[in-house]
Scaffold this active site. Structure first.
Site, short mmCIF file in Angstrom:
data_model
loop_
_atom_site.label_atom_id
_atom_site.label_comp_id
_atom_site.label_asym_id
_atom_site.label_seq_id
_atom_site.Cartn_x
_atom_site.Cartn_y
_atom_site.Cartn_z
CE LYS A 217 62.23 48.67 -26.38
NZ LYS A 217 61.70 48.66 -25.01
CG HIS B 196 60.40 49.79 -29.92
ND1 HIS B 196 60.76 48.54 -30.34
CD2 HIS B 196 59.25 49.64 -29.20
CE1 HIS B 196 59.88 47.66 -29.88
NE2 HIS B 196 58.96 48.30 -29.19
P1 NAD Z 1 59.62 56.25 -19.71
O1 NAD Z 1 61.08 56.48 -19.62
O2 NAD Z 1 58.76 57.24 -20.45
O3 NAD Z 1 58.99 56.14 -18.23
C1 NAD Z 1 59.59 55.43 -17.17
C2 NAD Z 1 59.22 56.14 -15.90
O4 NAD Z 1 59.71 55.34 -14.81
C3 NAD Z 1 59.87 57.53 -15.77
O5 NAD Z 1 58.93 58.49 -15.34
C4 NAD Z 1 60.98 57.31 -14.75
O6 NAD Z 1 61.27 58.47 -13.99
C5 NAD Z 1 60.36 56.21 -13.89
N1 NAD Z 1 61.36 55.46 -13.12
C6 NAD Z 1 62.58 55.05 -13.51
N2 NAD Z 1 63.20 54.39 -12.50
C7 NAD Z 1 62.33 54.39 -11.46
C8 NAD Z 1 62.39 53.87 -10.13
N3 NAD Z 1 63.47 53.21 -9.70
N4 NAD Z 1 61.32 54.06 -9.32
C9 NAD Z 1 60.22 54.71 -9.76
N5 NAD Z 1 60.11 55.25 -11.01
C10 NAD Z 1 61.15 55.07 -11.85
O7 NAD Z 1 59.44 54.79 -20.31
P2 NAD Z 1 58.13 54.13 -20.94
O8 NAD Z 1 58.15 54.31 -22.42
O9 NAD Z 1 56.92 54.54 -20.16
O10 NAD Z 1 58.45 52.57 -20.69
C11 NAD Z 1 58.64 52.09 -19.38
C12 NAD Z 1 59.00 50.61 -19.45
O11 NAD Z 1 57.89 49.87 -19.97
C13 NAD Z 1 60.18 50.29 -20.39
O12 NAD Z 1 60.91 49.22 -19.84
C14 NAD Z 1 59.49 49.86 -21.67
O13 NAD Z 1 60.29 49.02 -22.48
C15 NAD Z 1 58.32 49.11 -21.09
N6 NAD Z 1 57.17 48.96 -21.99
C16 NAD Z 1 56.48 47.80 -21.86
C17 NAD Z 1 55.33 47.61 -22.59
C18 NAD Z 1 54.52 46.35 -22.36
O14 NAD Z 1 53.48 46.16 -23.02
N7 NAD Z 1 54.94 45.50 -21.43
C19 NAD Z 1 54.88 48.60 -23.48
C20 NAD Z 1 55.60 49.79 -23.59
C21 NAD Z 1 56.76 49.95 -22.82
#
Ligand code: NAD
Length: 263
Positions: A156, A152
């Site tokens: 991450k 990744h």
């Molecule tokens: P990122 O860090 O770019 O975005 C996360 C966002 O959530 C940020 O804007 C952050 O400020 C916000 N955030 C954090 N804590 C918060 C809270 N308590 N309340 C509200 N907002 C909050 O991360 P990303 O790359 O967008 O990934 C987010 C999550 O999704 C990770 O856990 C990642 O592993 C997961 N993910 C899952 C899939 C899937 O298919 N299920 C795919 C990609 C990423």
């Protein structure tokens, strides 16, 4: 039209989900929520994610106006969504990974009252891979070593990925091995001989890689590799929106992406 709220809206995934939802006639984006203190609070989510103002500002409070909520944030964020959705009776799609057992239990409790989809990976290809990995592991028997390698992007936070853990869980289940005790994370040192009935787990962090997973089976004489590579986050964002459309009409319960996709 389904009234949709996105939690974690300013993140990499949140912005792609917002951009695709704004192009999709099945959805009306009614709320874009991120954590308190985020520098983008107050900005228009359309301007941020799709280059066009839509009149929905990023806030730090969840809206009861939504008919479905999608969360891609951090484990604490997913829990606060589940509590809010449970109170307001709103179906929830959780894509956030890195949750421990206690956090998953909190989500399970909420699923007694509302429908919740929880999926470490929302892509069709990976959910097929979950099934295939278990089937291949069972068919090959114990003469084959099993190693999972995931790659990744450098940003991450959690490791190994939720997808890699789910692949390992499917294999362990197919082989009746104790999970997560059968995992061997990385290997180092002079006494690192491979142990029987273990799944090697390796997390690589490299540049801007969206998400690669390989499940490798090796015996004396041959190697088999099942590999999935996500080229764009839109793969997951489309899956999250598909799950949101599906869950809008489901009864309370705990669902995964295989349920959504009918696999
Ligand atoms: P990122 O860090 O770019 O975005 C996360 C966002 O959530 C940020 O804007 C952050 O400020 C916000 N955030 C954090 N804590 C918060 C809270 N308590 N309340 C509200 N907002 C909050 O991360 P990303 O790359 O967008 O990934 C987010 C999550 O999704 C990770 O856990 C990642 O592993 C997961 N993910 C899952 C899939 C899937 O298919 N299920 C795919 C990609 C990423």
């Amino acid at each position: 039209m389904i009234k949709l709220a996105i939690h974690g809206a300013c993140g990499r995934m949140g912005q792609r989900i917002a951009a695709l939802a704004l192009q999709d006639e099945a959805f009306q984006l009614v709320a874009a929520v991120d954590r308190s203190g985020h520098p983008l609070l107050g900005q228009d989510i359309g301007s941020l994610a799709a280059g066009k103002e839509v009149g929905v500002k990023v806030t730090d409070s969840l809206s009861a106006d939504a008919e479905v909520l999608i969360d891609f944030s951090l484990p604490a964020g997913a829990i606060s969504c589940a509590q809010f959705c449970r109170k307001e009776g709103i179906p929830l799609v959780v894509g956030t990974t890195g949750m421990g057992e206690a956090e998953k239990q909190r989500l399970r409790e909420a699923s007694a009252k509302i429908p919740i989809v929880v999926a470490a990976n929302m892509s069709l290809g990976v959910n097929l891979l979950f099934k295939l990995a278990g089937q291949v592991a069972q068919a090959l028997g114990d003469a084959y070593d099993i190693e999972i390698v995931e790659t990744h992007h450098r940003f991450k936070k959690d490791a190994p990925s939720g997808t890699a853990l789910e692949l390992a869980r499917q294999i362990a289940q197919a082989k009746s091995w104790d999970f997560p005790a059968c995992l061997e994370h990385g290997r180092e040192g002079k006494e690192s001989l491979r142990r029987d009935k273990t799944i090697g787990m390796h997390a690589v962090r490299l540049g801007d890689t969206v998400g690669d997973h390989s499940v490798c089976f090796g015996a004396l004489g041959e190697t088999i590799e099942l590999r999935h590579s996500a080229h764009t986050r839109d793969t997951f964002a489309h899956g999250a929106l598909h799950a949101a459309r599906w869950i809008a009409n489901q009864p309370a319960g705990w669902y995964n992406m295989c349920d959504v996709l009918g696999l």
